[in-house]
Design a protein around this motif. Structure first.
Motif, short mmCIF file in Angstrom:
data_model
loop_
_atom_site.label_atom_id
_atom_site.label_comp_id
_atom_site.label_asym_id
_atom_site.label_seq_id
_atom_site.Cartn_x
_atom_site.Cartn_y
_atom_site.Cartn_z
N THR A 133 114.41 -62.55 40.53
CA THR A 133 115.75 -62.03 40.24
C THR A 133 116.08 -60.91 41.22
N PRO A 134 117.28 -60.90 41.80
CA PRO A 134 117.62 -59.81 42.72
C PRO A 134 117.48 -58.46 42.01
N LEU A 135 116.92 -57.48 42.72
CA LEU A 135 116.71 -56.17 42.10
C LEU A 135 118.02 -55.53 41.63
N ASP A 136 119.11 -55.78 42.38
CA ASP A 136 120.36 -55.13 41.95
C ASP A 136 120.86 -55.73 40.63
N GLU A 137 120.56 -57.01 40.37
CA GLU A 137 120.94 -57.59 39.07
C GLU A 137 120.13 -56.92 37.95
N THR A 138 118.81 -56.82 38.14
CA THR A 138 117.96 -56.20 37.11
C THR A 138 118.35 -54.74 36.88
N LEU A 139 118.44 -53.99 37.98
CA LEU A 139 118.74 -52.55 37.83
C LEU A 139 120.12 -52.32 37.24
N GLY A 140 121.07 -53.19 37.62
CA GLY A 140 122.42 -53.08 37.05
C GLY A 140 122.40 -53.30 35.55
N ALA A 141 121.66 -54.32 35.12
CA ALA A 141 121.60 -54.64 33.68
C ALA A 141 120.90 -53.52 32.91
N LEU A 142 119.82 -52.99 33.48
CA LEU A 142 119.09 -51.90 32.80
C LEU A 142 119.95 -50.64 32.74
N SER A 143 120.62 -50.34 33.83
CA SER A 143 121.46 -49.14 33.91
C SER A 143 122.60 -49.19 32.89
N ASP A 144 123.18 -50.38 32.71
CA ASP A 144 124.27 -50.53 31.72
C ASP A 144 123.79 -50.16 30.31
N LEU A 145 122.52 -50.47 30.02
CA LEU A 145 122.00 -50.18 28.67
C LEU A 145 122.00 -48.67 28.39
N ILE A 146 121.76 -47.89 29.44
CA ILE A 146 121.80 -46.43 29.27
C ILE A 146 123.24 -46.00 28.98
N ASP A 147 124.18 -46.53 29.76
CA ASP A 147 125.59 -46.15 29.54
C ASP A 147 126.05 -46.50 28.13
N GLU A 148 125.47 -47.55 27.56
CA GLU A 148 125.87 -47.97 26.21
C GLU A 148 125.09 -47.24 25.12
N GLY A 149 124.13 -46.40 25.50
CA GLY A 149 123.38 -45.63 24.51
C GLY A 149 122.26 -46.39 23.83
#
Ligand code: NAP
Length: 317
Positions: A133-149
């Motif tokens: 999986t492209p790293l930007d896809e993984t990091l983007g998905a993980l980062s969104d979880l922080i923004d959502e709390g």
């Protein structure tokens, strides 16, 4: 950002909770850990599928504890879980695992929170690197979880220096704050096969340090091999440094009234560049031993003797 894990000299490993460690005993251990102040707890959505049913056993056991002890208890704990490494039929990740694609990340976190009976985890690890999986896809998905709390921090486990560097270079709002690799006092022989585990080698340790990541080390006790006659030191650690290293552990341990395994935990968390241990325990006595270890102070000379003995072979001593 400094990881919440940096505040904890010890992390409690709960890999076998709900399988070989029955839930009743696991809950006694968690109660005792809470009394002691050992409040960083580590699980994963894969624990322990190789001895259990679906790999959700450890998370469910923790979830039942949070549910019965209430929200104040939950708020006291720095809770970490891991995703991406659960074997599934036809799984897209490495070796047929769930992997770290965006939809897989979302689904796994939702499932973990449900099993843990909580609305967030403090630390979410990518359990293994997903090369598919492209790293930007993984990091983007993980980062969104922080923004959502749903997650306070994201962290990496079992990454090479090269891939960790690439992951830290992805321009997302949030980046990894901690790295969890295999680490103990004894150094494995160069090139030793520890797979599927990934050793904290010097390259990744330096990168993590330069990047401000908190280092966490799993399997620090070598399953009890430092102290138990029935658990020999694994072959991968039988190097010329073994004798001097065990001697130093014994000497320093006797000065501070710790056994060799406890001395390993004390050294890990107090060395110049701490690697905070994630110690597995299966009884109340073992969490008490581990906590006493990390709260026993070693002086600089003791740390120095331990630092030198694990690297220098008998000829140089
Ligand atoms: N990120 C990753 O890929 C990864 C991989 C592996 C583990 N982990 C994490 O690291 C944690 C620890 O891993 P681990 O279980 O491999 O490591 P460990 O800490 O090296 O070994 C734990 C085992 O050592 C024995 N032990 C504990 N305290 C002892 C004491 N005072 N005296 C004698 N023996 C003692 C116990 O064996 P008995 O139970 O048989 O008594 C215990 O289960 C896991 O729970 C998990 O959270 C992460």
């Amino acid at each position: 950002m400094t990881s919440l894990l940096a505040a904890h000299p010890l992390t409690l490993g709960t890999m076998y909770f709900g399988t070989t460690v029955p839930a009743r005993i696991a809950h006694d251990v968690l109660d005792r850990a809470r009394d002691l102040g050992a409040l960083s707890w580590d699980t994963a959505n894969i624990y322990a599928h190789w001895v259990g049913r679906d790999g959700g056993e450890s998370e469910r056991t923790l979830g039942a504890w949070f549910d019965s002890r209430g929200p104040i208890a939950r708020d006291e704990v720095t809770l970490a879980t891991k995703i991406g490494n659960l074997p599934v039929a036809g799984g897209p990740g490495p070796g047929g695992t769930t992997g770290l694609g965006a939809s897989a990340v979302r689904r796994q976190v939702t499932d973990s929170l449900q099993r843990l009976r909580t609305d967030r985890v403090e630390v979410l690890y990518a359990h293994i690197d997903d090369l598919h999986t492209p790293l930007d896809e993984t990091l983007g998905a993980l980062s969104d979880l922080i923004d959502e709390g749903l997650v306070r921090e994201i962290a990496a486990s079992n990454y090479s220096a090269e891939r960790l560097h690439a992951a830290l270079s992805v321009p997302t709002a949030h980046r990894f704050t901690a790295l969890q690799q295999r680490f103990t006092y004894l150094r494995p022989a160069p090139g030793a096969d520890l797979s599927p585990h990934v050793q904290l080698d010097d390259a990744v340790a330096h990168l993590a340090h330069r990047s401000g990541l908190t280092l966490v080390g799993y399997s620090p006790l070598l399953s009890g091999a430092y102290t138990r006659a029935d658990r020999p030191i694994p072959e991968q650690y039988r190097t010329p440094a073994l004798g001097p290293a065990l001697l130093a552990l014994g000497e320093v341990g006797s000065e501070v009234d710790l056994d060799a395994g406890q001395t390993v935990l004390a050294w890990m968390t107090q060395r110049g560049r701490p690697v905070r241990p994630v110690a597995g325990v299966s009884s109340v006595g073992q969490i008490e031993d581990a906590w006493r270890a990390v709260t026993t102070e070693l002086d600089p000379d003791q740390i120095d003797r331990l630092d030198r003995a694990r690297i220098v072979g008998p000829a140089a001593r």
